[in-house]
Design an enzyme around this catalytic site. Structure first.
Site, PDB file in Angstrom:
ATOM      1  N   GLY A  62       0.815  -1.209   0.000  1.00 26.28           N
ATOM      2  CA  GLY A  62       0.000   0.000   0.000  1.00 26.28           C
ATOM      3  C   GLY A  62       0.843   1.251   0.000  1.00 26.28           C
ATOM      4  O   GLY A  62       0.315   2.364   0.034  1.00 26.28           O
ATOM      5  N   ASP A  63       2.160   1.078  -0.029  1.00 30.27           N
ATOM      6  CA  ASP A  63       3.096   2.196  -0.086  1.00 30.27           C
ATOM      7  C   ASP A  63       4.211   1.806  -1.053  1.00 30.27           C
ATOM      8  O   ASP A  63       4.005   0.971  -1.926  1.00 30.27           O
ATOM      9  CB  ASP A  63       3.623   2.524   1.315  1.00 30.27           C
ATOM     10  CG  ASP A  63       3.882   4.015   1.506  1.00 30.27           C
ATOM     11  OD1 ASP A  63       4.700   4.558   0.740  1.00 30.27           O
ATOM     12  OD2 ASP A  63       3.275   4.628   2.398  1.00 30.27           O
ATOM     13  N   ASP A  64       5.397   2.386  -0.905  1.00 34.69           N
ATOM     14  CA  ASP A  64       6.486   2.082  -1.829  1.00 34.69           C
ATOM     15  C   ASP A  64       6.943   0.631  -1.672  1.00 34.69           C
ATOM     16  O   ASP A  64       7.118   0.141  -0.555  1.00 34.69           O
ATOM     17  CB  ASP A  64       7.674   3.007  -1.565  1.00 34.69           C
ATOM     18  CG  ASP A  64       7.301   4.477  -1.688  1.00 34.69           C
ATOM     19  OD1 ASP A  64       6.539   4.819  -2.607  1.00 34.69           O
ATOM     20  OD2 ASP A  64       7.768   5.275  -0.848  1.00 34.69           O
TER      21      ASP A  64
ATOM     22  N   SER B  26       1.873  -1.764  -6.521  1.00 36.20           N
ATOM     23  CA  SER B  26       1.679  -0.687  -5.548  1.00 36.20           C
ATOM     24  C   SER B  26       0.786   0.388  -6.158  1.00 36.20           C
ATOM     25  O   SER B  26       1.279   1.378  -6.702  1.00 36.20           O
ATOM     26  CB  SER B  26       3.026  -0.087  -5.127  1.00 36.20           C
ATOM     27  OG  SER B  26       2.832   0.968  -4.210  1.00 36.20           O
TER      28      SER B  26
END
Length: 288
Positions: A68-70, A101
């Site tokens: 959900g992020d990098d 992502s």
């Protein structure tokens, strides 16, 4: 697995499965990461995949990350704290990574980069349904540098951006940062890439009075989505050149030699960790 070699102690992490992120903040040098599967809910922020933070001589390969992020966030300290600590991330190699992502980057450099990030190499990367392929994040007050970055052999499918640079990522740990501490972003090289179903090829925003320099983008083919942005390349306060790139880049990144694909200047010598060969250890259980 721990193994002694000419570099001292090498730490190897392989064939593991993680839920949520995996950080290297506690390990500083001589690291090999192989075959990790990292799964996080794509709707939950701050679930980075792998965070090499102030690490030296690191190899990351053959990993699958949903985040959900990098997917990989390279860091080295935040504002005055990172400047004072002064421990960069350098000699970092990543290859054969697959990333999903939807709301962040496949590879992010920063925004906590105040101790410096240099000699970062990535190759054979697959990005699927991700916000951006490669993103550099920084801001006034960060200081530090991101330099000597080499990425090639990247395949992307369904992306918002391919290239993204942000000079106004303005989160700070407190009000004591130095507004005169400007980051240095230079010698950034992207080559041999294919991207399909892309909304916007590039959003490249440096800092007024502090240009991001030495950008090279070569042999890149980008196919647009059905509803692309009207401005395909949005470039401010950056400089460099392109070669063999479609769609046509912005005027701040002119074609170097029209009609000829000029490669970026990639290093020929390997980083030390790439020459480390690790052995597998086995244990035999005695039958009673």
């Amino acid at each position: 697995m721990l193994k002694k070699n000419s570099f001292g102690l090498t730490i190897r992490l392989s064939n593991l499965r993680y839920i949520n992120r995996f950080s290297l903040c506690f390990i500083r040098s001589n690291i090999v990461i192989q075959g990790l599967t990292i799964l996080a809910p794509v709707t939950v922020p701050n679930t980075d995949g792998i965070n090499p933070d102030s690490c030296t001589n690191t190899r990351i390969e053959d990993c699958y990350i949903v985040s959900g992020d990098d997917c990989m966030a390279v860091k080295s300290g935040w504002d005055q704290y990172g400047i004072n600590y002064g421990m960069p991330t350098k000699q970092l190699l990543s290859r054969r990574l697959t990333c999903i992502s939807p709301d962040s980057a496949v590879i992010a450099l920063g925004s906590e980069m105040s101790g410096g990030i240099e000699d970062v190499r990535a190759e054979d990367i697959v990005a699927i349904n991700s916000e951006s392929g490669i993103r550099i994040k920084t801001a006034i007050g960060r200081g530090g540098y991101v330099k000597d970055v080499y990425v090639r052999g990247m395949t992307m499918q369904t992306m918002k951006y391919v290239f993204w640079m942000t000079g106004s990522y303005c989160s700070h740990p407190d009000e004591h940062y130095d507004p005169n501490a400007l980051p240095v972003i230079q010698n950034i090289n992207y080559q041999d890439m294919v991207a399909e179903n892309v909304t916007m090829p590039a959003q490249l925003a440096g800092i007024a009075g502090d240009q991001f320099t030495g950008i090279c983008i070569s042999n890149v083919t980008i196919t647009l989505s059905k509803k692309p942005k009207k401005v395909l390349w949005n470039c401010t306060d950056v400089s460099g050149y392109t070669s063999g790139v479609t769609p046509e880049p912005c005027q701040l990144l002119p074609e170097k030699q029209p009609g000829t694909v000029v490669p970026c200047n990639f290093p020929e010598s390997p980083i030390p960790i790439d020459e480390v060969k690790l052995q597998r250890c086995y244990s035999r259980r005695r039958l009673m």
